[in-house]
Design an enzyme around this catalytic site. Structure first.
Site, PDB file in Angstrom:
ATOM      1  CB  THR A  32      14.977 -15.240  68.970  1.00 38.24           C
ATOM      2  OG1 THR A  32      16.141 -14.391  68.895  1.00 38.24           O
ATOM      3  CG2 THR A  32      14.016 -14.704  70.025  1.00 38.24           C
ATOM      4  CG  ASP A  61       7.041  -3.081  55.014  1.00 41.45           C
ATOM      5  OD1 ASP A  61       7.125  -2.684  56.201  1.00 41.45           O
ATOM      6  OD2 ASP A  61       7.943  -2.901  54.181  1.00 41.45           O
ATOM      7  CB  VAL A  62       4.594  -2.828  60.328  1.00 38.54           C
ATOM      8  CG1 VAL A  62       3.974  -4.160  60.694  1.00 38.54           C
ATOM      9  CG2 VAL A  62       6.111  -2.847  60.540  1.00 38.54           C
ATOM     10  CE1 TYR A  95      16.036  -4.429  67.491  1.00 40.84           C
ATOM     11  CE2 TYR A  95      17.475  -4.296  69.405  1.00 40.84           C
ATOM     12  CZ  TYR A  95      16.359  -4.819  68.778  1.00 40.84           C
ATOM     13  OH  TYR A  95      15.565  -5.716  69.443  1.00 40.84           O
ATOM     14  N   GLY A 152       9.659 -16.619  66.029  1.00 36.46           N
ATOM     15  CA  GLY A 152      10.202 -15.979  67.220  1.00 36.46           C
ATOM     16  C   GLY A 152       9.159 -15.630  68.254  1.00 36.46           C
ATOM     17  CG  MET A 194      18.546 -11.835  65.102  1.00 39.00           C
ATOM     18  SD  MET A 194      17.706 -10.228  64.996  1.00 39.00           S
ATOM     19  CE  MET A 194      17.351  -9.921  66.726  1.00 39.00           C
ATOM     20  CG  ASP A 251       6.268 -11.839  59.558  1.00 37.79           C
ATOM     21  OD1 ASP A 251       7.130 -11.482  58.734  1.00 37.79           O
ATOM     22  OD2 ASP A 251       6.532 -12.126  60.732  1.00 37.79           O
ATOM     23  NE  ARG A 290      22.487  -5.021  70.800  1.00 38.64           N
ATOM     24  CZ  ARG A 290      23.530  -5.835  70.762  1.00 38.64           C
ATOM     25  NH1 ARG A 290      24.755  -5.338  70.615  1.00 38.64           N
ATOM     26  NH2 ARG A 290      23.361  -7.148  70.855  1.00 38.64           N
TER      27      ARG A 290
END
Length: 259
Positions: free
Chosen positions: A186, A59-60, A151, A14, A188, A34, A148
């Site tokens: 993208t 993993d952030v 998100y 992406g 997604m 990632d 959303r």
């Protein structure tokens, strides 16, 4: 090569992968982080730039993993001139159906992740005399929409975190800005946007199309470069004008067609 290094999260695909390609094309080295290890390794192989790329599985939202990844990038390339906080996840559900676990996971990746990444990278930038950070927010953080709640709220928080980071890190020569993508083609979006949804977006975007990943990469690179040296604390919408319009655009277009 410029000798400069960018660390990009969510870089396996992406917008993150498009940004990695842009930085490489401009002579930068890129540390690509990632959580999707197989996808990341395949992306790095396809780039075919072993001298200028580094794959980092992390993993952030995991503080220890973030610190370890940043130290690996710093050890490999010596400096980190730019950080792009692109990693993010989305859960599209009605507000009454979102579980606490889903809410917490979205917040952990989309909001806590950039916080942790900056906590790890900013001291290195400070010690080297400065740097640039770009957080990838979203138009969903500026305009509310259905499905959303987690998100959009996480991205709204990230927009403010950007300003907070800019205010506090400016003394160290560290600039912090955000890019807010609108609808972008993208993987997604292609998976979840039905033809009806795509038509609705087209109706409300002045430029009447989805954005390209490469166009987002161009904006990210600009904010990390010398031409943006006096820009910090800003949220740049890269959305074809979507954020600027109200509800009247479809009607106005219809009137033009009929006039």
């Amino acid at each position: 090569m410029t000798g400069k290094t960018a660390l990009i999260t969510g870089a396996a695909r992406g917008i993150g992968l498009a940004a990695a390609r842009k930085f490489l094309a401009e002579g930068w080295r890129v540390a690509m982080l990632d959580v999707l290890s197989d996808t990341l390794l395949e992306a790095v192989r396809e780039l075919d730039r072993p001298d200028a790329t580094l794959a980092l599985e992390a993993d952030v939202s995991d503080p220890a993993a973030v610190q370890a990844a940043v130290q690996k990038a710093h050890a490999r390339f010596g400096r980190i001139h730019a950080l792009v906080n692109n990693a993010g996840i989305a859960i599209f559900k009605p507000i009454l159906e979102v579980s606490l676990e889903e809410w917490q996971r979205v917040m952990a990746v989309n909001l806590t992740g950039p916080f942790l990444m900056v906590q790890a990278v900013a001291p290195l930038m400070r010690d080297q005399g400065g740097g640039a950070i770009v957080n990838i927010t979203s138009i969903s953080g500026l305009r509310a929409s259905t499905l959303r709640v987690a998100y959009g709220t996480s991205k709204a928080g990230l927009a403010h975190l950007t300003k907070q980071q800019a205010a506090e890190l400016g003394d160290y020569g560290i600039r912090v800005n955000a890019v807010a993508p609108g609808p972008v083609d993208t993987a997604m979006a292609k998976a979840v946007h039905t033809p009806e949804i795509r038509a609705d977006y087209h109706d409300h975007i002045p430029l009447n199309r989805y954005g390209l990943e490469s166009e987002l990469a161009n904006a990210i690179f600009f904010l990390c470069g010398e031409q943006a040296d006096y820009i910090t604390g800003q949220v740049l919408c890269v959305d074809g004008g979507f954020d600027s319009t109200g509800i009247g655009l479809p009607t106005l277009r219809g009137q033009r067609r009929n006039s």
